[in-house]
Design an enzyme around this catalytic site. Structure first.
Site, PDB file in Angstrom:
ATOM      1  N   GLU A 169     -10.273  -0.937   4.730  1.00  0.00           N
ATOM      2  CA  GLU A 169     -11.650  -0.849   4.238  1.00  0.00           C
ATOM      3  C   GLU A 169     -12.681  -1.486   5.177  1.00  0.00           C
ATOM      4  OE1 GLU A 169     -11.594  -2.347   0.221  1.00  0.00           O
ATOM      5  OE2 GLU A 169     -10.038  -0.948  -0.409  1.00  0.00           O
ATOM      6  N   ASN A 210      -7.093   2.231   6.720  1.00  0.00           N
ATOM      7  CA  ASN A 210      -7.032   2.716   5.341  1.00  0.00           C
ATOM      8  C   ASN A 210      -8.373   2.458   4.664  1.00  0.00           C
ATOM      9  OD1 ASN A 210      -5.369   3.659   3.048  1.00  0.00           O
ATOM     10  ND2 ASN A 210      -5.588   1.573   2.255  1.00  0.00           N
ATOM     11  N   HIS A 246      -8.820   7.026  -4.849  1.00  0.00           N
ATOM     12  CA  HIS A 246      -9.065   6.540  -6.205  1.00  0.00           C
ATOM     13  C   HIS A 246     -10.152   7.437  -6.809  1.00  0.00           C
ATOM     14  CE1 HIS A 246      -6.553   3.007  -5.722  1.00  0.00           C
ATOM     15  NE2 HIS A 246      -7.203   2.685  -4.617  1.00  0.00           N
ATOM     16  N   GLU A 274      -3.277   5.732  -2.006  1.00  0.00           N
ATOM     17  CA  GLU A 274      -3.464   4.925  -3.224  1.00  0.00           C
ATOM     18  C   GLU A 274      -3.929   5.818  -4.370  1.00  0.00           C
ATOM     19  OE1 GLU A 274      -5.850   1.412  -2.604  1.00  0.00           O
ATOM     20  OE2 GLU A 274      -5.094   1.103  -0.574  1.00  0.00           O
ATOM     21  N   ASP A 276      -4.825   7.572  -7.645  1.00  0.00           N
ATOM     22  CA  ASP A 276      -4.919   7.569  -9.090  1.00  0.00           C
ATOM     23  C   ASP A 276      -6.199   8.318  -9.459  1.00  0.00           C
ATOM     24  OD1 ASP A 276      -6.985   5.631  -8.690  1.00  0.00           O
ATOM     25  OD2 ASP A 276      -5.613   3.986  -9.083  1.00  0.00           O
TER      26      ASP A 276
END
Length: 353
Positions: A169, A210, A246, A274, A276
């Site tokens: 990030e 990432n 996300h 990641e 979801d």
């Protein structure tokens, strides 16, 4: 890991056994109807390297959870959600502790799963000695090199170790660099420092940057591509870009495939790291159906791009999801529910492959 070794290792991952039975779903909501050997087996059959999940140490005492996590065919890759981060591995300067991180790495090794290391340099979950140390550029460079080199080197040479989220990030949503102790002291130079150190510590592991909100076309994705170009022009090792993913139900970007293709064209691989897809609670049959379609969309996008190597769920069950505590009023983001029952989202993943 050398490609030949990796190929041999992946070939040994089990692909024939049925997964354990799961509890009965809530009769008031739709559930999964797919009858498959496991998600990783389907991903491998579709030509992907893995379908995996994040996990955390406190979850491993739940035997119902671990029966799914460790089931042959279900997950071919593991990410440590917290236990490899800076505060967990170097809580005091120069004092490293790997008990929890080793537990996750050993879990991957013992069940023939690949390991994604997560992460080396991030603006969160830093001990105060890093954030409040008032280090100069030379001192902080040495600190990054020691931390990244020791952490990555700890798991170098393991056949399970596939990649590291070396820098996590680094960008704001407008594409500018995030202000934190690393950027404020070293500028963007902290990124090549970390990447070079990690690659030197484990030349066979893929080194990644990432981030979130870079999954579809936009200012932040453009900035990340420009960063990749800059790093490559400087000879800095960069093997992959992690697309965190996300997402929100009904709001998955429509430019996933084009965006992945543009990253791959720069000479890097991509991975969904990641995944979801959260919703505003309570769950309804309509929201679960849309979530199913959204999971299918994401998986199909990765499937459409050869350079998208795999997908990681950010955990697989709502029972251990970070979403409710981070986004109040939202949740139900994972393919298994709070009771570890498969949801329609599970079928969406199957359909995506």
């Amino acid at each position: 890991m050398q490609r030949s070794l990796l190929t041999a290792f992946v070939a040994l991952l089990p692909v024939v056994f049925a997964i354990p039975a799961t509890p009965v779903a809530d009769a008031n909501l739709p559930g999964s109807t797919a009858n498959v050997a496991g998600l990783h087996a389907i991903a491998r059959a579709a030509g992907k390297l893995y379908l995996g999940t994040a996990t955390d140490n406190n979850e491993l005492t739940n035997t119902q959870y671990t029966a799914i996590l460790e089931a042959p065919n279900m997950f071919g890759q593991i990410t440590a959600e917290n236990s490899m981060k800076w505060d967990a591995t170097e809580p005091e300067q120069g004092v490293f502790t790997f008990t929890l991180a080793d537990q996750i790495a050993n879990l991957a090794t013992s069940h023939g799963q690949l390991l994604r290391g997560h992460n080396c340099v991030w603006h969160q979950q830093l001990p105060s000695w890093v954030t409040a140390g008032n280090f100069n550029a030379n001192q902080l460079t040495s600190i990054i090199q020691n931390h990244c080199g020791t952490l990555v080197g700890r798991y170098a040479g393991r056949v399970c170790t596939y990649s590291w989220d070396v820098v996590n990030e680094p960008l704001n949503d407008d594409g500018s660099f995030r202000s934190d102790v690393f950027f404020n002291t070293l500028g963007e130079n902290y990124i090549p420092i970390a990447l070079r150190t990690a690659k030197a510590a484990d030349p066979h592991a893929k080194v990644y940057i990432n981030d979130f909100n870079i999954e579809g076309l936009g200012a932040k994705a453009t900035a990340m591509k420009n960063l990749v170009r800059t790093l490559k022009s400087q000879g800095v090792p960069i093997d992959g870009i992690g697309l965190q993913s996300h997402f929100i139900v009904g709001e998955v970007p429509t430019t996933l495939v084009q965006n992945m293709q543009e990253f791959v064209a720069l000479g890097v691989e991509v991975a969904i790291t990641e995944l979801d897809i959260r919703m505003t609670l309570p769950e309804t049959a309509a929201l679960l159906e849309q979530q199913k379609q959204d999971y299918q969309t994401v998986i199909s996008a990765c499937q459409a791009v050869q350079g998208c190597v795999g997908i990681t769920l950010w955990d697989f069950t709502d029972k251990f999801s970070f979403i409710p505590s981070t986004f109040p009023g939202q949740g139900a983001a994972c393919p298994w529910d709070q009771n570890l029952v498969r949801k329609p989202a599970f079928d969406g993943i199957v359909a995506g492959f």
